[in-house]
Design a protein around this motif. Structure first.
Motif, short mmCIF file in Angstrom:
data_model
loop_
_atom_site.label_atom_id
_atom_site.label_comp_id
_atom_site.label_asym_id
_atom_site.label_seq_id
_atom_site.Cartn_x
_atom_site.Cartn_y
_atom_site.Cartn_z
N ASN A 35 -41.31 -19.04 24.68
CA ASN A 35 -42.52 -18.51 24.93
C ASN A 35 -43.83 -19.57 25.53
O ASN A 35 -45.26 -19.47 26.22
CB ASN A 35 -42.98 -19.25 23.51
CG ASN A 35 -44.18 -18.74 23.20
OD1 ASN A 35 -45.04 -18.02 23.58
ND2 ASN A 35 -44.32 -19.20 21.84
N LEU A 84 -40.10 -10.02 21.23
CA LEU A 84 -40.29 -11.06 20.07
C LEU A 84 -39.22 -10.63 19.22
O LEU A 84 -38.35 -9.53 19.00
CB LEU A 84 -41.23 -9.43 18.57
CG LEU A 84 -41.56 -9.83 18.09
CD1 LEU A 84 -42.48 -11.30 17.68
CD2 LEU A 84 -42.47 -8.62 16.80
N THR A 99 -39.75 -16.44 13.59
CA THR A 99 -40.58 -15.10 14.87
C THR A 99 -41.26 -15.87 16.12
O THR A 99 -41.91 -16.80 16.10
CB THR A 99 -41.17 -13.71 14.89
OG1 THR A 99 -42.58 -14.32 14.06
CG2 THR A 99 -40.55 -13.36 13.50
N CYS A 100 -40.88 -15.69 16.84
CA CYS A 100 -41.57 -16.18 18.41
C CYS A 100 -41.74 -15.03 19.35
O CYS A 100 -41.02 -14.29 19.52
CB CYS A 100 -40.58 -16.90 19.10
SG CYS A 100 -41.24 -17.41 20.44
N GLN A 101 -42.69 -14.47 20.16
CA GLN A 101 -43.10 -14.12 21.47
C GLN A 101 -43.40 -14.19 22.17
O GLN A 101 -43.31 -15.51 22.93
CB GLN A 101 -44.51 -13.85 21.62
CG GLN A 101 -44.32 -13.04 22.22
CD GLN A 101 -46.11 -12.23 22.76
OE1 GLN A 101 -46.46 -12.15 21.52
NE2 GLN A 101 -46.33 -11.06 23.38
N SER A 153 -43.66 -7.90 27.13
CA SER A 153 -42.40 -9.56 26.21
C SER A 153 -41.54 -8.89 25.13
O SER A 153 -41.20 -8.27 25.00
CB SER A 153 -43.46 -10.42 26.12
OG SER A 153 -43.88 -9.44 24.74
N GLN A 180 -48.30 -6.27 25.25
CA GLN A 180 -49.49 -6.07 25.01
C GLN A 180 -50.83 -5.74 25.98
O GLN A 180 -50.59 -5.05 27.05
CB GLN A 180 -50.18 -7.46 24.44
CG GLN A 180 -49.38 -8.42 23.28
CD GLN A 180 -49.66 -10.07 23.38
OE1 GLN A 180 -50.51 -9.97 23.60
NE2 GLN A 180 -48.55 -10.03 24.16
N ILE A 192 -42.29 -5.23 23.99
CA ILE A 192 -43.45 -4.33 23.04
C ILE A 192 -43.96 -5.27 24.40
O ILE A 192 -43.94 -5.58 25.05
CB ILE A 192 -44.28 -5.78 21.60
CG1 ILE A 192 -43.51 -7.17 22.52
CG2 ILE A 192 -43.20 -6.11 20.60
CD1 ILE A 192 -44.38 -8.48 21.10
#
Length: 131
Positions: A104, A59, A70-72, A57, A44, A42
């Motif tokens: 993260n 996801l 979930t973790c970005q 980044s 941003q 992804i």
């Protein structure tokens, strides 16, 4: 003299996130390894620190104790390639807060180096102006 207080405050505020990141890395041995179920790249454009808006980044979706999280995290080429080539990849999660993944923490504190660098540059400029 007040400019030095401002610069000192900026440097301290830049060191706090770096200290916290180091503390999290030292705690790595208590983190648990989990297998990634899904991984999406992804980018941003609207939210987050300005220093990170242009960077890609990941996801990650994973299971820990039969719950899905979930973790970005910051983009890691090796993780991306492992998941897409073999279908298996693993990340580290905090057992007390499973929504927090190890990489993260790195993404959240990357801007601190810029903050410290600009604070130091401002200090050098101020010293040169005083001479």
């Amino acid at each position: 003299m007040s400019i030095f207080i401002i610069i000192g405050t900026m440097m301290v505020l830049g060191l706090i996130p770096l200290w916290y990141q180091r503390r999290v890395k030292l705690k790595k041995r208590v983190w648990r390894q989990v297998e990634v179920i899904s991984l999406t790249k992804i980018k941003q454009h609207k939210t987050g620190p300005l220093e990170l808006l242009g960077e890609p980044s990941l996801l990650a979706v994973y299971q820990y104790k039969d719950k899905e999280f979930t973790c970005q995290m910051a983009f890691r080429e090796r993780l991306w390639n492992d998941f897409h080539l073999s279908g298996k990849a693993h990340i580290l999660v905090d057992p007390t807060r499973p929504e927090q993944c190890f990489h993260n923490a790195e993404q959240a504190y990357r801007y601190a180096k810029w903050w410290l660098g600009f604070s130091f540059l401002l200090l050098v400029c101020q010293v040169i102006l005083m001479i």
